[in-house]
Design an enzyme around this catalytic site. Structure first.
Site, PDB file in Angstrom:
ATOM      1  CG  HIS A 200      -0.378   0.099   2.530  1.00 50.63           C
ATOM      2  ND1 HIS A 200      -0.188   1.304   3.177  1.00 50.63           N
ATOM      3  CD2 HIS A 200       0.090  -0.848   3.378  1.00 50.63           C
ATOM      4  CE1 HIS A 200       0.357   1.080   4.363  1.00 50.63           C
ATOM      5  NE2 HIS A 200       0.547  -0.215   4.510  1.00 50.63           N
TER       6      HIS A 200
ATOM      7  CG  ASP B  39       3.582   0.620   7.305  1.00 51.58           C
ATOM      8  OD1 ASP B  39       2.997   0.269   6.268  1.00 51.58           O
ATOM      9  OD2 ASP B  39       3.109   0.443   8.440  1.00 51.58           O
TER      10      ASP B  39
ATOM     11  CD  GLU C  74      -2.601  -1.528   6.000  1.00 50.18           C
ATOM     12  OE1 GLU C  74      -2.774  -2.455   6.783  1.00 50.18           O
ATOM     13  OE2 GLU C  74      -2.103  -0.438   6.360  1.00 50.18           O
ATOM     14  CD  GLU C  75      -1.007   2.838   7.578  1.00 59.27           C
ATOM     15  OE1 GLU C  75      -1.502   2.301   8.575  1.00 59.27           O
ATOM     16  OE2 GLU C  75       0.185   2.706   7.254  1.00 59.27           O
TER      17      GLU C  75
ATOM     18  CG  ASP D 217       1.833  -3.497   5.490  1.00 57.90           C
ATOM     19  OD1 ASP D 217       2.661  -2.583   5.660  1.00 57.90           O
ATOM     20  OD2 ASP D 217       0.608  -3.302   5.534  1.00 57.90           O
TER      21      ASP D 217
HETATM   22 ZN   LIG Z   1       1.377  -0.941   6.331  1.00 62.46          ZN
END
Ligand SMILES: [Zn+2]
Length: 245
Positions: free
Chosen positions: A70, A187, A221-222, A242
């Site tokens: 992501h 991330d 995603e978050e 991830d």
């Molecule tokens: Zn992530």
């Protein structure tokens, strides 16, 4: 065989982390991805939610594989313009406020302007606030001091800043002499850069994959759902790439 291209992947990673993209504010970073895929010459499509799925046809086209990463990151949104001209924030994604205390940030106005600021405790100085060290780091005490001459809410609004504007944290990208890569947004942009480079390598070298493989770059995603829509029914294996800490 897949050849990892370190210099090319690092350059892409730098571009990705330096493109602000809190969840909900991902148009620019997804343009970087679509430009990469266009340049590579791989087939891809955009989902209605803004994700991008590139597909490389493999030997077996009846059983598909899917890899996902992501591009959206943690961030914040302007919750309130305080009477002193500073900003209260709401979180985008889950983190602790102490993780961003002291961080430099951009406030992205609706018209596309970027204003600089610093995320601080309201009780910054020990000389004035005896509890500055122990006061809770929460949405009430954390605020953004804007790098403009503003003393009240009206002056802040005159810059074009409004409730609902996105706030992005500085990426602080760095490659250390020992070869470590540091950034706030590894991330999950590190995984994204790796997957894009994998697509490039497979395509450039004409490598035939055993199964048709989808590379799903998600932009949400978050905030909870990530790469969990638009998956082809032929998909039998799914790996989310991830980050942990
Ligand atoms: Zn992530």
């Amino acid at each position: 065989m897949y050849q990892f291209n370190e210099a090319r992947t690092t350059e892409l990673l730098k571009r990705l982390v330096e493109t602000p993209s809190p969840s909900g504010f991902t148009e620019k970073v997804m343009k970087v991805i679509s430009d990469e895929f266009t340049n590579i010459g791989v087939t891809y499509k955009r989902t209605n939610k803004g994700a991008i799925i590139a597909t490389v046809k493999g030997k077996d086209d009846s059983r598909h594989r899917l890899l996902t990463a992501h591009t959206d990151t943690l961030g914040a949104m302007v919750k309130e313009i305080k009477s002193n001209g500073r900003l209260k924030l709401a979180m985008i994604g889950g983190f602790n406020w102490n993780a961003v205390e002291g961080e430099y940030c951009h406030i992205h106005t609706a018209s596309g302007k970027e204003v600089r600021g610093t995320i601080l405790m309201h009780q910054t100085t020990v000389h004035v606030y005896r509890n500055s060290g122990t006061a809770e780091r929460n949405a009430d005490n954390i605020e953004v001091r804007i790098d403009e001459k503003v003393k009240n809410a009206a002056e802040t609004k005159a810059l074009g800043i409004e409730v609902g504007d996105f706030v992005s944290f500085d990426p602080r990208f760095e490659v250390t002499p020992s070869g470590f890569i540091k950034s706030r947004h590894l991330d999950d942009k590190a995984s994204t850069a790796l997957l894009v480079d994998l697509v490039r390598s497979v395509t450039e070298n004409g490598i035939e994959l055993p199964n048709t493989t989808h590379f799903y770059i998600s932009n949400n995603e978050e905030i909870g759902y990530g790469g969990n829509s638009n998956i082809t029914p032929e998909t039998v294996e799914y790996i989310a790439v991830d980050m942990g800490q």
